[in-house]
Enzyme design. Structure first.
Site, PDB file in Angstrom:
ATOM      1  N   ALA A 158      48.518  48.880  11.158  1.00 23.10           N
ATOM      2  CA  ALA A 158      48.979  48.999  12.543  1.00 23.10           C
ATOM      3  C   ALA A 158      50.137  48.059  12.838  1.00 23.10           C
ATOM      4  CB  ALA A 158      47.820  48.734  13.507  1.00 23.10           C
ATOM      5  N   SER A 216      67.870  46.903  12.070  1.00 21.77           N
ATOM      6  CA  SER A 216      67.543  46.624  10.674  1.00 21.77           C
ATOM      7  C   SER A 216      67.221  45.148  10.464  1.00 21.77           C
ATOM      8  CB  SER A 216      68.719  47.020   9.772  1.00 21.77           C
ATOM      9  OG  SER A 216      68.548  46.518   8.463  1.00 21.77           O
ATOM     10  N   TYR A 221      53.998  44.868  18.293  1.00 23.76           N
ATOM     11  CA  TYR A 221      55.084  45.515  17.562  1.00 23.76           C
ATOM     12  C   TYR A 221      55.863  46.547  18.374  1.00 23.76           C
ATOM     13  CZ  TYR A 221      53.061  43.368  13.391  1.00 23.76           C
ATOM     14  OH  TYR A 221      52.589  42.466  12.464  1.00 23.76           O
ATOM     15  N   GLY A 277      53.588  51.808  10.910  1.00 22.22           N
ATOM     16  CA  GLY A 277      52.342  52.554  10.924  1.00 22.22           C
ATOM     17  C   GLY A 277      51.999  53.058  12.310  1.00 22.22           C
ATOM     18  N   ASP A 335      69.465  56.564   4.258  1.00 22.02           N
ATOM     19  CA  ASP A 335      68.729  55.339   4.543  1.00 22.02           C
ATOM     20  C   ASP A 335      69.615  54.106   4.360  1.00 22.02           C
ATOM     21  OD1 ASP A 335      66.517  54.003   5.420  1.00 22.02           O
ATOM     22  OD2 ASP A 335      65.266  54.443   3.697  1.00 22.02           O
ATOM     23  N   HIS A 339      43.693  46.314  10.597  1.00 24.92           N
ATOM     24  CA  HIS A 339      43.107  45.470   9.557  1.00 24.92           C
ATOM     25  C   HIS A 339      42.118  44.447  10.107  1.00 24.92           C
ATOM     26  CE1 HIS A 339      45.301  47.192   6.278  1.00 24.92           C
ATOM     27  NE2 HIS A 339      46.455  47.001   6.884  1.00 24.92           N
ATOM     28  N   LYS A 375      68.205  50.011  -0.948  1.00 22.84           N
ATOM     29  CA  LYS A 375      68.984  49.955   0.296  1.00 22.84           C
ATOM     30  C   LYS A 375      68.662  48.701   1.094  1.00 22.84           C
ATOM     31  CE  LYS A 375      65.515  51.185   3.259  1.00 22.84           C
ATOM     32  NZ  LYS A 375      65.181  50.629   4.583  1.00 22.84           N
TER      33      LYS A 375
END
Length: 339
Positions: A8, A260, A50, A12, A250, A33, A197
């Site tokens: 999570a 990023s 998040y 995810g 990507d 978790h 990448k």
């Protein structure tokens, strides 16, 4: 479909939200978790750490437990998605080695070196072949930021596996109004693109942080793509895979996008921060930091030249300053573009 997303974190959570909002009405469970994380998300109906600004669809279920609980739930699913960092993939695959459902991971990178292991620098499918060879498994990859996927913005992904059942399950689970999923059986190429990448994005962040200009950025991305392709072909991938979403697509996103984390590391190093300071400021894993050395180790073992990646490793190790890393690249002997 019954889908369980294990992990999570930002990615995810975003993938689980996307699948739960699918018009086919998938039954999706996001596996945390820890019980504490599950309870916090249940109370807020969001992932406050998040993706705090994205509400969970009402149908998204939450769960947690030990490895036995996860395996039991996975056995009853139509698709198991592993949304954990590369460092955790080996343990998760080992725990699911008897799972009968298709399994796919989301992490991008090479496994880190380990002095107490004979294996290092492995891609996800190579780890799976070692610890869970009977799994029907693959990877979901491509240019994608978690925040945009969770918000329902248009995204294109790649479902890669040697098994049609895995590719088909991923397409059924995620292909919809805001996400297009393309199937590909070249899992080697897709995984190499997803791993390398991240390293190249650190280099591009450094380039932009030093204000070297748009010409330099274009050159770095293009030559980085050549490095990525050389390594992939040496590992058995098809060259054309690197012109697709998991290669060029990507790379462009991760090297230039403001979301990023790997690009951000390069920017911070250019500003004079130490690697520890840069990583600590992110609050998330930047896979390029952890797999850069294994990318170079793997390339050296195969006799593949990767000067940009070599420069990133020297920068992360502190043996070259940002300016010295750039100078080292510019001082290389001239060669044909195909080299």
């Amino acid at each position: 479909m019954k889908i369980i997303v294990c992990g999570a974190g930002a990615w995810g959570t975003a993938v689980a939200i996307s699948a739960a909002a699918h018009p086919d009405g998938h039954a999706v469970t996001l596996w945390a978790h820890s019980r504490a994380q599950e309870q916090a998300m249940q109370a807020a109906r969001s992932n406050a750490r998040y993706l705090p600004d994205v509400a969970f669809p009402p149908s998204l279920g939450l769960a947690s437990g030990d490895a036995a609980d996860l395996l039991a739930r996975a056995q009853a699913s139509d698709l198991v998605v592993l949304a954990a960092p590369m460092a955790a993939l080996r343990g998760l695959l080992h725990g699911l080695r008897d799972c009968r459902a298709p399994v796919a991971w989301l992490c991008k990178g090479f496994e880190a070196s380990s002095q107490d292991s004979q294996s290092f620098g492995l891609l996800g499918h190579e780890i799976q072949a070692q610890v869970a060879p009977d799994l029907i498994a693959g990877v979901l990859s491509g240019p994608s930021f978690a925040q945009e996927v969770a918000a329902g913005r248009p995204t294109a992904l790649v479902a890669a596996s040697e098994y049609a059942a895995v590719r088909d399950a991923l397409v059924r689970a995620f292909h919809g109004p805001s996400v297009r999923v393309y199937a590909n059986d070249d899992i080697v190429g897709v995984e190499v693109g997803g791993a390398v990448k991240n390293v190249l994005a650190i280099a591009t962040g450094l380039c932009d942080g030093l204000a070297l200009g748009l010409n330099a950025r274009a050159a770095l991305i293009t030559r980085g793509l050549a490095e990525m392709t050389r390594l992939g072909v040496a590992l058995g991938a098809r060259a054309e895979t690197f012109m697709g979403l998991s290669g060029l697509g990507d790379l462009v996103l991760t090297a230039t996008g403001d979301l990023s984390r790997n690009r951000r590391v390069g920017l911070l190093l250019a500003q004079g921060q130490t690697l520890a300071q840069a990583v600590d400021s992110l609050g998330h894993v930047a896979e390029g930091v952890y797999c850069a050395r294994t990318v170079v180790q793997r390339a050296r073992a195969l006799g593949v030249e990767m000067p940009i990646s070599e420069g990133v490793v020297a920068l992360l190790d502190g043996t070259l300053s940002p300016a010295e890393a750039v100078a080292a690249l510019m001082e290389r002997e001239p060669t044909a573009e195909g080299g």
